[in-house]
Design an enzyme around this catalytic site. Structure first.
Site, mmCIF file in Angstrom:
data_model
loop_
_atom_site.group_PDB
_atom_site.id
_atom_site.type_symbol
_atom_site.label_atom_id
_atom_site.label_comp_id
_atom_site.label_asym_id
_atom_site.label_seq_id
_atom_site.Cartn_x
_atom_site.Cartn_y
_atom_site.Cartn_z
ATOM 1 N N ASP A 1 5.971 -20.856 -6.762
ATOM 2 C CA ASP A 1 5.111 -21.121 -5.626
ATOM 3 C C ASP A 1 5.234 -19.954 -4.646
ATOM 4 O O ASP A 1 6.300 -19.339 -4.535
ATOM 5 C CB ASP A 1 5.541 -22.430 -4.960
ATOM 6 C CG ASP A 1 4.735 -22.745 -3.718
ATOM 7 O OD1 ASP A 1 3.498 -22.690 -3.788
ATOM 8 O OD2 ASP A 1 5.350 -23.026 -2.679
ATOM 9 N N ASP B 1 4.095 -29.373 -5.790
ATOM 10 C CA ASP B 1 4.847 -28.668 -6.835
ATOM 11 C C ASP B 1 5.616 -29.623 -7.742
ATOM 12 O O ASP B 1 6.034 -29.243 -8.838
ATOM 13 C CB ASP B 1 5.852 -27.690 -6.203
ATOM 14 C CG ASP B 1 5.181 -26.621 -5.369
ATOM 15 O OD1 ASP B 1 4.140 -26.110 -5.818
ATOM 16 O OD2 ASP B 1 5.686 -26.309 -4.286
ATOM 17 N N ASP C 1 8.495 -25.896 -3.199
ATOM 18 C CA ASP C 1 9.097 -26.721 -2.157
ATOM 19 C C ASP C 1 8.210 -27.873 -1.730
ATOM 20 O O ASP C 1 8.642 -28.757 -1.013
ATOM 21 C CB ASP C 1 9.441 -25.869 -0.926
ATOM 22 C CG ASP C 1 8.219 -25.158 -0.354
ATOM 23 O OD1 ASP C 1 7.136 -25.264 -0.956
ATOM 24 O OD2 ASP C 1 8.362 -24.495 0.684
#
Length: 877
Positions: free
Chosen positions: A331, A622, A618
């Site tokens: 990410d 995700d 985070d």
């Protein structure tokens, strides 16, 4: 949503809408809140039950090898060998206890992370504004929001004062979303437009609002993502798969050989119980009883080392998987970047400058900074350094702080007389001030809008007419900045004739002042981490909710996006078939504007290519991909609870570089496990050779079952654990990731196991025949047992690594020296302490025979070390 929930949801919406307009202080009563909390439970996202201690303990006995040992123990008991039965069950129970303890230690580490700051909410109940922990918020509560608050539940906005919310934890978007408060149709319980909703897990960056809670826990948007995550199946680690395959094959081989030995014994007309004991002795010699425990202990020690380096492993068995990771799908927001907008370049008075070069002596640049601070509401706490407000406006405040300008002092000097709040349709925000007695309108917003509304351009020589050429030059600069992935804000001003209420018609005929660009910058350590990962043969892929151009620019800065690489949007990905994705997969380095389903698909595509995939992130969005990946990595500080629950590993420092350290540790753990397996199996192979030789030659048994259990449980375990803590060798990151399809028992390793086992067996059989010629069966058994034990203790030094001890260093692993000393003490106790000699069925030894045992036991190690030394010299190590 069930019927009961829908009924009170509809009623609550109607009641709140009718009451909040007349009296915003209404809300639920305390009794109603308690009733709903009891009915619907706390605001939790996980409804799964934790396993009990007994369940975890019993799961340790599912292995096929364990079942064979249990059968062996029962046969020993039936033949009167109670000591062997006790020792076998002691081994199995010890292994189960170790596995159970480690399971709950990992859970405890996770709980300590969850104990980090839990959000609270400002709720109106019984007409009183009170603060309650987020788990106590219930549907129907009236909640107030201010800048800096965390939204703790889903809800519909009732009153809105320029609210902006960062929903990056849900969407991956770093840019704040503007909210509105629309009228809700009577009886409507649908979620409606996202514009008039706030969602659990998002952060208020600007303005204020009041909302009614419509959903908590699994009924939130965040809960839907959690449900998707719960549908995703976790995969076995490569080591689990390899050990499972190995155990099945070894079990079949052991049973076949035991059956052969049993048949041979019966053929030679031995009593059936003696034949059974011969078979049991072979089974005990062949099965590495300590293997499961050793692997668990080595992994546990690896997790402890990684925890000291800020990487907390939730799944013990996933430690070694890190060594096989070849793709990291990361990410962007908050993982590779700092998750805060930072000022970059400015354009004023015809000059493009870095923000640090802003010159207050230049009238145009000074006005640009003044306008940026006055037309913003973000602030910085000078004592704590905390930044509150919209990330874009925080970047503007940072620009002033860099050159020592205090935004509070500016705003105090020029108080705001009025404002036109930002509107996504208008794409502008204006504030009204008195500047040296002149009523002045300061406006910031999108360049395409503001440039068209500007009639003049401010220069150091004064105002000049905004010609098409000047307009084109400013647009060119904007394009140049945008291609670098920078977000650009434009600024303009206008003098009014008097202090009066503002209208939208005032936002015309501006004097254009300049541009300020900003970016969510990469973490400095992430740049080096990406380079280190590439050196280790690991491909880093960026997956983000941001725009493709912005993501590509950041990826290029990080070293992820290189010439010839491609960037793909979620819409483009949705339009592709799996076959098309598989064909282009190797070229795509950046995925932008992706959904949780897209992330799972990307991870799955790499896994179809046989790659071991790590996914870092985070946010709630995700979580499904974190669980689908072979190694899910969540952020411990900024990560949401759902992402932490889904991940295999949690970074307590949110540092991307920690992943690379974890990979090195994972490779070291796998190497140590492989060396420990080499040690255990080569030693066991020696025992198998000895039993087979005596069986085929119709000789007495060389060992009692209790002898082999003593070796496998005590004198083998200690050196194997010492091998497990061998320091990681240099150059682990220079190696390519191992092939996950490669079995742990490769051809070269099997060859070494057979050769090492044959050398130790030769020394053992030499001692056996020496004892047989000097004292009979009992002395022969004692000599064979002693030599095999001591030879395996020496062999522990051979299995520390591929190099010779001259390269590794005898004292670099002090645990191996301690294990050898402890093993020698234990062997001496069995051979010479009365009581133990009876229990372990050993015969008295003379000094010459004891010397012969030491000499014969040392020979295999001398041969192996000589061979390794010659190989080191040839390779120039």
């Amino acid at each position: 949503m069930d019927t009961e929930k829908q009924r009170w949801h509809t009623l609550e919406t109607e009641q709140v809408l009718s009451s909040v307009k007349s009296d915003r202080q209404q809300g639920l009563s305390g009794a109603e809140a308690e009733s709903r909390l009891e009915q619907y439970g706390p605001n939790a996202l996980s409804e799964g039950k934790k396993k009990s201690v007994l369940q975890v303990f019993l799961e340790q006995f599912k292995d096929l090898m364990v079942m064979i040992l249990i059968v062996a123990a029962l046969i020993s008991l039936a033949t009167g060998e109670a000591e062997s039965t006790i020792v076998i069950f002691a081994v199995l129970i010890l292994n189960a206890v170790l596995g159970t303890v480690q399971h709950f230690k990992a859970e405890k580490s996770l709980e300590s992370l969850k104990a980090m700051s839990a959000p609270s909410a400002k709720v109106i109940r019984d007409g009183v504004r009170t603060t309650v922990p987020s788990p106590q918020v219930v549907p129907g509560d009236i909640v107030e929001l201010e800048a800096g608050d965390m939204v703790v539940a889903d809800g519909r906005i009732l009153e809105n004062y320029s609210l902006k919310v960062n929903e990056s934890s849900l969407t991956g978007e770093s840019e704040a979303v503007e909210k509105t408060a629309d009228v809700i149709p009577k009886g409507d319980v649908a979620l409606g437009d996202r514009k008039n909703m706030v969602f659990s897990g998002s952060l208020v960056t600007y303005g204020r609002a009041v909302f009614v809670v419509t959903g908590t826990g699994m009924d939130t948007e965040l809960g839907k993502v959690a449900a998707l995550m719960n549908q995703t199946q976790q995969r076995k680690t490569p080591l689990q798969q390899s050990l499972d395959n190995f155990s099945k094959k070894l079990a079949i081989i052991i049973m076949a050989i035991c059956a052969l030995v049993f048949v041979l014994a019966l053929y030679r007309q031995k009593p059936i119980l003696d034949a059974l004991m011969f078979a049991v002795a072979l089974a005990v010699a062949a099965i590495p009883e300590a293997l499961s425990s050793i692997v668990t202990i080595v992994q546990a020690m690896g997790t402890q080392k990684m925890a000291r380096q800020n990487a907390i492993m939730k799944d013990l068995k996933a430690v070694e998987t890190l060594g096989a990771v070849s793709v990291i799908c990361s990410d962007k927001t908050g993982t590779l970047t700092q998750n805060k907008m930072t000022p970059q370049k400015i354009y004023a008075d015809g000059m493009l400058l870095d923000g640090d070069q802003l010159d207050l002596a230049n009238d145009v640049q000074r006005l640009l900074l003044k306008e940026a601070l006055l037309a913003s509401d973000a602030t910085t706490d000078k004592e704590t350094g905390a930044e509150i407000g919209d990330p874009t406006e925080v970047a503007l405040v940072m620009l002033g702080n860099r050159i020592g300008v205090d935004e509070v002092a500016y705003r105090r000097q020029h108080p705001r007389l009025g404002e036109l709040a930002f509107d996504s349709d208008r794409k502008l925000m204006s504030t009204f001030h008195s500047v040296e007695g002149v009523p002045t309108l300061y406006t910031k917003g999108a360049i395409d809008v503001l440039l068209e509304r500007s009639a003049w351009l401010l220069t150091s020589q004064g105002k000049v007419e905004m010609t098409q050429e000047r307009r084109a030059e400013i647009a060119r600069v904007n394009t140049e900045l945008s291609r670098q992935g920078l977000r650009v804000l434009s600024f303009a001003c206008k003098e009014l004739e008097a202090v009066r209420p503002l209208t939208l018609e005032d936002e015309r005929d501006f004097t254009f002042v300049g541009l300020i660009s900003m970016i969510d910058p990469p973490r400095p350590e992430a740049i080096q981490a990406v380079a280190d990962a590439k050196r280790g043969g690991i491909r880093t892929i960026m997956i983000t909710g941001d725009h493709k151009i912005t993501a590509s620019a950041i990826a290029r800065q990080l070293g992820i996006f290189r010439d010839g690489d491609e960037a793909l949007s979620g819409v483009e990905l949705d339009a592709m078939s799996d076959d098309e994705l598989d064909q282009r997969l190797e070229k795509i380095s950046v995925y932008a504007r992706v959904s949780p389903e897209n992330k799972i698909r990307i991870v799955g595509a790499w896994q179809r290519k046989g790659r071991i995939v790590s996914m870092t992130g985070d946010g709630v969005n995700d979580a499904p991909a974190l669980k689908a990946a072979d190694i899910g990595v969540a952020m411990g500080i900024t990560g949401t609870e759902v992402s932490k629950d889904a991940a295999s590993m949690i970074l307590s420092d949110d540092n991307f570089a920690t992943i690379v350290k974890a990979v090195v540790n994972g490779r070291g753990v796998y190497t140590n496990i492989k060396n420990a397996i080499n040690f255990l199996l080569s030693g066991n192979m020696a025992g198998i050779f000895c039993v087979l030789i005596t069986s085929l030659a119709n000789l007495p048994m060389p060992f009692a079952a209790v002898h082999l259990l003593f070796i496998n449980l005590l004198t083998d375990s200690l050196p194997a654990i010492a091998i497990g803590v061998e320091p990681a060798g240099k150059g682990l990151l220079d190696q390519k990731p191992r092939d996950p399809k490669e079995p742990i028992l490769t051809r070269s390793l099997l060859t070494r196991i057979m050769v090492y086992g044959a050398l130790i067996a030769a020394a053992t059989m030499g001692a056996f025949f020496l004892g047989l010629n000097n004292g009979g069966d009992a002395l022969a058994m004692t000599m064979a047992f002693s030599t095999l034990t001591l030879a395996r203790l020496f062999h522990g030094f051979n299995c520390r690594g591929e190099s010779s001890l001259f390269r590794l260093g005898l004292t670099t692993n002090k645990a191996s020296l301690g294990a050898f000393a402890a093993g020698v003490v234990l062997l001496a106790a069995v051979l010479f302490i009365p009581g133990l000699t009876t229990l372990f069925q050993v015969a008295p030894l003379t000094l010459p025979l004891a010397g012969a045992i030491v000499g014969l036991a040392l020979v295999p190690t001398l041969i192996i070390q000589a061979w390794k030394l010659i190989r080191d010299l040839k390779k120039g190590r």
